[in-house]
Design an enzyme around this catalytic site. Sequence first.
Site, PDB file in Angstrom:
ATOM      1  N   SER A  65      35.308  25.691  -8.632  1.00 25.47           N
ATOM      2  CA  SER A  65      35.446  24.595  -7.673  1.00 25.47           C
ATOM      3  C   SER A  65      36.665  24.865  -6.787  1.00 25.47           C
ATOM      4  CB  SER A  65      35.564  23.256  -8.419  1.00 25.47           C
ATOM      5  OG  SER A  65      35.643  22.183  -7.516  1.00 25.47           O
ATOM      6  N   THR A  66      37.699  24.026  -6.862  1.00 26.67           N
ATOM      7  CA  THR A  66      38.882  24.197  -6.014  1.00 26.67           C
ATOM      8  C   THR A  66      39.526  25.565  -6.233  1.00 26.67           C
ATOM      9  OG1 THR A  66      39.272  21.829  -6.251  1.00 26.67           O
ATOM     10  CG2 THR A  66      41.062  23.141  -5.328  1.00 26.67           C
ATOM     11  N   HIS A  76      31.340  24.451  -6.076  1.00 24.44           N
ATOM     12  CA  HIS A  76      31.276  23.120  -5.481  1.00 24.44           C
ATOM     13  C   HIS A  76      31.585  23.234  -3.991  1.00 24.44           C
ATOM     14  CE1 HIS A  76      32.474  21.229  -9.639  1.00 24.44           C
ATOM     15  NE2 HIS A  76      31.238  21.694  -9.611  1.00 24.44           N
ATOM     16  N   MET A 115      38.957  21.856 -10.216  1.00 27.92           N
ATOM     17  CA  MET A 115      39.375  20.531 -10.641  1.00 27.92           C
ATOM     18  C   MET A 115      38.327  19.942 -11.582  1.00 27.92           C
ATOM     19  SD  MET A 115      40.312  17.499  -7.898  1.00 27.92           S
ATOM     20  CE  MET A 115      41.071  18.672  -6.778  1.00 27.92           C
ATOM     21  N   ASP A 165      33.710  20.325 -15.035  1.00 31.17           N
ATOM     22  CA  ASP A 165      32.329  20.786 -14.881  1.00 31.17           C
ATOM     23  C   ASP A 165      32.210  22.199 -15.468  1.00 31.17           C
ATOM     24  OD1 ASP A 165      29.669  20.819 -14.117  1.00 31.17           O
ATOM     25  OD2 ASP A 165      30.097  21.517 -12.078  1.00 31.17           O
TER      26      ASP A 165
END
Length: 341
Positions: free
Chosen positions: A165-166, A192, A282, A285
Amino acid sequence: MAIGVLIVDDSAFFRQQIKTIINADSRLRVIGEATNGREAVDKTLRLKPDVITMDYEMPLMDGISAVREIMQKQPTAILMFSSLTLQGARVTLDALDAGAVDFLPKSYERVSGANSSLKQILVQKLLTLARPRVAPSVSPSVPLVARHSKKTYSQGFELVLIGTSTGGPVALQKLLTQLPGNFPCPILLIQHMPGTFTGAFAERLNSQCAIQVKEAVDGESLAPGSAYLAPGGMQMMIAGKNRIKILAGDARLNYKPSVDLTFGSAVKYYANRTLAIVLTGMGADGREGARLLKQSNSVVWAQEGSTCVIDGMPSAIVKANLADEVIPLLDIAKRMVEVVR
């Protein structure tokens, strides 16, 4: 002490809306505003904010040039605001390459709405991005791995899954560009990212990598030496041996695409022959999907926390005792080549 935020945007309306959202949270405080990239650099050096929100299109100096100069002179967590267009996606990816940490879609309507979800997301992102400068990025209960302990695996691997993600776009670029073009099995990438971004991101990775990288298409067959990026706003699942399915996500799932969903779907067809890797991001997940993979005797790796932009997702794997190995980012590709034969 409140986290100091510098807002950079040439729109007075947008600056005011963002300022109102930020100052409404006692944990955050706007310490300055800038109307162009040159002013942003100057105020960063003078005010030393914990985090910066940055527009791209501005007079005198654009956002990417400002990001690049700030990262050279006063490295600071930067959140880009991006338009949801193909050009906006390419510009945002350039900004991430230059050193920005994360991005949010820029929407005048959403930022001024009475109950805008963007407000909550903006506050959460600012708090998280500033955290490494305010508190340790790794929970004290999760020790930093000083030395990577390598394991020996008896199974052969037929599928690699990578969730992030991030910080993921840059992490994936660093990892995938190290892989040889003849890497012996397919790779599924779950990042993401909005739907308008994933096509441009796959295109960029493909131009940089020896392996083939493409945005995944419903029903296509998986091939060795190829990586398939889950389309933003959709879910990617394994629907059969060497076949993937792209479908609209269940509204109950927070993430589209969801790392958990893709990981979990691999269990039926690739039981103990999957290597799953969780990179910077973050939240958590990927943890429950990794749990299912571990129960089927697959292998799970986590990126080592000090090499993450945000170590939420990898540390969730480590805390749950699901990580077979915890590996620094720049060592992951070499380790993949060693074990996937």
